[in-house]
Design a protein around this motif. Structure first.
Motif, PDB file in Angstrom:
ATOM      1  N   THR A  29      26.373  31.602  22.259  1.00 30.16           N
ATOM      2  CA  THR A  29      25.559  32.746  22.825  1.00 30.16           C
ATOM      3  C   THR A  29      26.302  33.657  24.505  1.00 30.16           C
ATOM      4  OG1 THR A  29      24.040  30.606  23.714  1.00 30.16           O
ATOM      5  CG2 THR A  29      23.761  32.660  25.053  1.00 30.16           C
ATOM      6  N   MET A  30      26.986  33.828  24.286  1.00 25.69           N
ATOM      7  CA  MET A  30      27.952  34.196  25.004  1.00 25.69           C
ATOM      8  C   MET A  30      28.807  35.410  24.241  1.00 25.69           C
ATOM      9  SD  MET A  30      30.056  31.363  27.710  1.00 25.69           S
ATOM     10  CE  MET A  30      31.040  32.613  29.312  1.00 25.69           C
ATOM     11  N   ALA A  31      28.633  34.994  23.163  1.00 24.41           N
ATOM     12  CA  ALA A  31      29.220  36.092  22.330  1.00 24.41           C
ATOM     13  C   ALA A  31      28.371  37.250  21.425  1.00 24.41           C
ATOM     14  CB  ALA A  31      29.724  35.156  21.034  1.00 24.41           C
ATOM     15  N   GLU A  32      27.191  36.491  21.845  1.00 23.98           N
ATOM     16  CA  GLU A  32      26.268  37.277  20.448  1.00 23.98           C
ATOM     17  C   GLU A  32      25.680  37.779  22.155  1.00 23.98           C
ATOM     18  OE1 GLU A  32      21.431  37.041  19.573  1.00 23.98           O
ATOM     19  OE2 GLU A  32      22.476  34.886  20.347  1.00 23.98           O
ATOM     20  N   PHE A  33      25.587  37.743  22.889  1.00 24.63           N
ATOM     21  CA  PHE A  33      24.625  38.955  24.203  1.00 24.63           C
ATOM     22  C   PHE A  33      26.171  40.001  25.084  1.00 24.63           C
ATOM     23  CE2 PHE A  33      21.415  35.239  23.519  1.00 24.63           C
ATOM     24  CZ  PHE A  33      20.696  36.617  23.287  1.00 24.63           C
ATOM     25  N   ASP A  34      27.768  39.694  24.201  1.00 23.48           N
ATOM     26  CA  ASP A  34      28.816  39.651  24.949  1.00 23.48           C
ATOM     27  C   ASP A  34      28.951  39.652  26.495  1.00 23.48           C
ATOM     28  OD1 ASP A  34      30.670  41.172  25.381  1.00 23.48           O
ATOM     29  OD2 ASP A  34      29.785  42.938  25.344  1.00 23.48           O
ATOM     30  N   ILE A  35      28.491  38.199  26.797  1.00 22.56           N
ATOM     31  CA  ILE A  35      28.398  38.347  28.479  1.00 22.56           C
ATOM     32  C   ILE A  35      29.894  36.915  28.540  1.00 22.56           C
ATOM     33  CG2 ILE A  35      26.102  38.574  29.008  1.00 22.56           C
ATOM     34  CD1 ILE A  35      25.431  35.466  28.340  1.00 22.56           C
ATOM     35  N   GLY A  36      29.986  36.601  29.815  1.00 27.46           N
ATOM     36  CA  GLY A  36      31.149  36.042  30.548  1.00 27.46           C
ATOM     37  C   GLY A  36      30.798  35.459  30.936  1.00 27.46           C
ATOM     38  N   SER A  37      29.957  34.851  31.213  1.00 30.17           N
ATOM     39  CA  SER A  37      28.718  33.685  32.137  1.00 30.17           C
ATOM     40  C   SER A  37      28.103  33.260  31.739  1.00 30.17           C
ATOM     41  CB  SER A  37      29.183  34.113  33.476  1.00 30.17           C
ATOM     42  OG  SER A  37      28.302  34.512  33.720  1.00 30.17           O
ATOM     43  N   LEU A  38      27.391  32.062  32.002  1.00 28.10           N
ATOM     44  CA  LEU A  38      26.124  31.633  31.586  1.00 28.10           C
ATOM     45  C   LEU A  38      26.053  30.709  32.930  1.00 28.10           C
ATOM     46  CD1 LEU A  38      26.098  29.908  28.034  1.00 28.10           C
ATOM     47  CD2 LEU A  38      24.484  32.084  28.539  1.00 28.10           C
ATOM     48  N   ALA A  39      24.617  31.051  33.236  1.00 30.40           N
ATOM     49  CA  ALA A  39      23.932  29.777  34.896  1.00 30.40           C
ATOM     50  C   ALA A  39      23.733  28.438  34.059  1.00 30.40           C
ATOM     51  CB  ALA A  39      23.269  30.762  35.186  1.00 30.40           C
ATOM     52  N   VAL A  40      23.885  27.910  34.513  1.00 30.12           N
ATOM     53  CA  VAL A  40      23.494  26.379  33.904  1.00 30.12           C
ATOM     54  C   VAL A  40      22.788  25.785  34.606  1.00 30.12           C
ATOM     55  CG1 VAL A  40      24.403  23.224  33.228  1.00 30.12           C
ATOM     56  CG2 VAL A  40      26.079  25.542  33.799  1.00 30.12           C
ATOM     57  N   MET A  41      21.552  25.124  34.135  1.00 29.61           N
ATOM     58  CA  MET A  41      19.752  24.389  34.645  1.00 29.61           C
ATOM     59  C   MET A  41      19.702  23.632  34.581  1.00 29.61           C
ATOM     60  SD  MET A  41      19.514  27.569  36.593  1.00 29.61           S
ATOM     61  CE  MET A  41      17.836  27.966  37.684  1.00 29.61           C
ATOM     62  N   GLU A  42      19.073  22.386  35.319  1.00 30.10           N
ATOM     63  CA  GLU A  42      18.553  21.444  35.052  1.00 30.10           C
ATOM     64  C   GLU A  42      17.290  21.557  35.477  1.00 30.10           C
ATOM     65  OE1 GLU A  42      20.283  17.083  33.521  1.00 30.10           O
ATOM     66  OE2 GLU A  42      20.997  17.861  35.565  1.00 30.10           O
ATOM     67  N   HIS A  43      15.945  21.641  35.233  1.00 31.83           N
ATOM     68  CA  HIS A  43      15.094  21.834  35.833  1.00 31.83           C
ATOM     69  C   HIS A  43      14.802  22.174  37.059  1.00 31.83           C
ATOM     70  CE1 HIS A  43      14.467  17.033  34.279  1.00 31.83           C
ATOM     71  NE2 HIS A  43      16.167  16.450  34.430  1.00 31.83           N
ATOM     72  N   GLY A  44      14.973  23.603  36.402  1.00 30.23           N
ATOM     73  CA  GLY A  44      14.981  24.685  37.652  1.00 30.23           C
ATOM     74  C   GLY A  44      15.642  24.992  37.912  1.00 30.23           C
ATOM     75  N   GLU A  45      16.947  23.961  38.226  1.00 29.99           N
ATOM     76  CA  GLU A  45      17.615  24.210  39.420  1.00 29.99           C
ATOM     77  C   GLU A  45      19.104  24.546  38.745  1.00 29.99           C
ATOM     78  OE1 GLU A  45      18.182  21.613  41.929  1.00 29.99           O
ATOM     79  OE2 GLU A  45      15.738  20.801  42.456  1.00 29.99           O
ATOM     80  N   LEU A  46      20.146  26.117  39.476  1.00 32.21           N
ATOM     81  CA  LEU A  46      21.077  25.804  39.104  1.00 32.21           C
ATOM     82  C   LEU A  46      22.057  24.529  39.730  1.00 32.21           C
ATOM     83  CD1 LEU A  46      23.342  27.851  38.526  1.00 32.21           C
ATOM     84  CD2 LEU A  46      23.938  28.413  40.758  1.00 32.21           C
ATOM     85  N   VAL A  47      22.877  24.175  38.244  1.00 35.51           N
ATOM     86  CA  VAL A  47      23.340  22.793  38.926  1.00 35.51           C
ATOM     87  C   VAL A  47      24.916  23.297  38.752  1.00 35.51           C
ATOM     88  CG1 VAL A  47      21.735  20.923  38.271  1.00 35.51           C
ATOM     89  CG2 VAL A  47      23.167  22.178  36.296  1.00 35.51           C
ATOM     90  N   GLY A  48      24.823  24.116  37.873  1.00 33.88           N
ATOM     91  CA  GLY A  48      26.655  24.519  37.362  1.00 33.88           C
ATOM     92  C   GLY A  48      26.622  26.427  36.654  1.00 33.88           C
TER      93      GLY A  48
END
Length: 158
Positions: A29-48
């Protein structure tokens, strides 16, 4: 200048992943969209946050492979965050101090976006360029000195 100014220019696209997602898929996903980060979400909340730093560290520890690793086992589970109202003058030292390249922007528990160190640097440069243009325009329009004899002291010949 505030973080909300950066988000306004950047747009509202958010790239997220869940903690149980495979690291391999997250890297794709990071390579496909040329991005350096992903927000990690669980149940609508940021967890990492998952950044290329965690990916590279995992690859180094696994002999050049991501293997069967899950995002939740390598993500930064305590990412530094800011709000849309945070001033950039506050964000820059925060990011420098913790060597953070990506910072989630939270508003009342809702992820509004992610800003990068590049976004912050670009905003600062653009702001400085604007200020420089205004100062140069002001200097160009500087009033001429008053001619001698109209209240100005004239030097005497000795």
């Amino acid at each position: 200048m505030k973080v909300s100014d950066i988000l306004r220019v950047k747009g509202g696209t958010l790239y997220t992943v869940t903690p149980d997602e495979s690291l391999k898929r997250a890297v794709e996903t990071m390579a496909e969209f040329d991005i350096g980060s992903l927000a990690v979400m669980e149940h609508g909340e940021l967890v990492g946050m998952l950044t290329f730093r965690e990916v590279i560290d995992t690859i180094a520890k696994n002999g050049g492979s991501v293997g069967e690793v899950r995002v939740g086992s390598v993500m930064d589970d305590h990412p530094m965050t800011c709000t849309p109202e945070t001033e950039l003058d506050e964000v820059r030292p925060m990011m420098l101090e913790r060597h953070t390249r990506y910072m989630p922007v939270m508003d009342a528990g809702v992820l509004m976006g992610v800003i990068s160190f590049y976004d912050v640097a670009r905003a600062v440069v653009e702001s400085q360029n604007f200020e420089n243009r205004m100062l140069k325009a002001y200097i160009r329009d500087w009033p001429e000195d008053e001619p001698a004899g109209e209240g100005a002291a004239t030097p005497r010949a000795s």
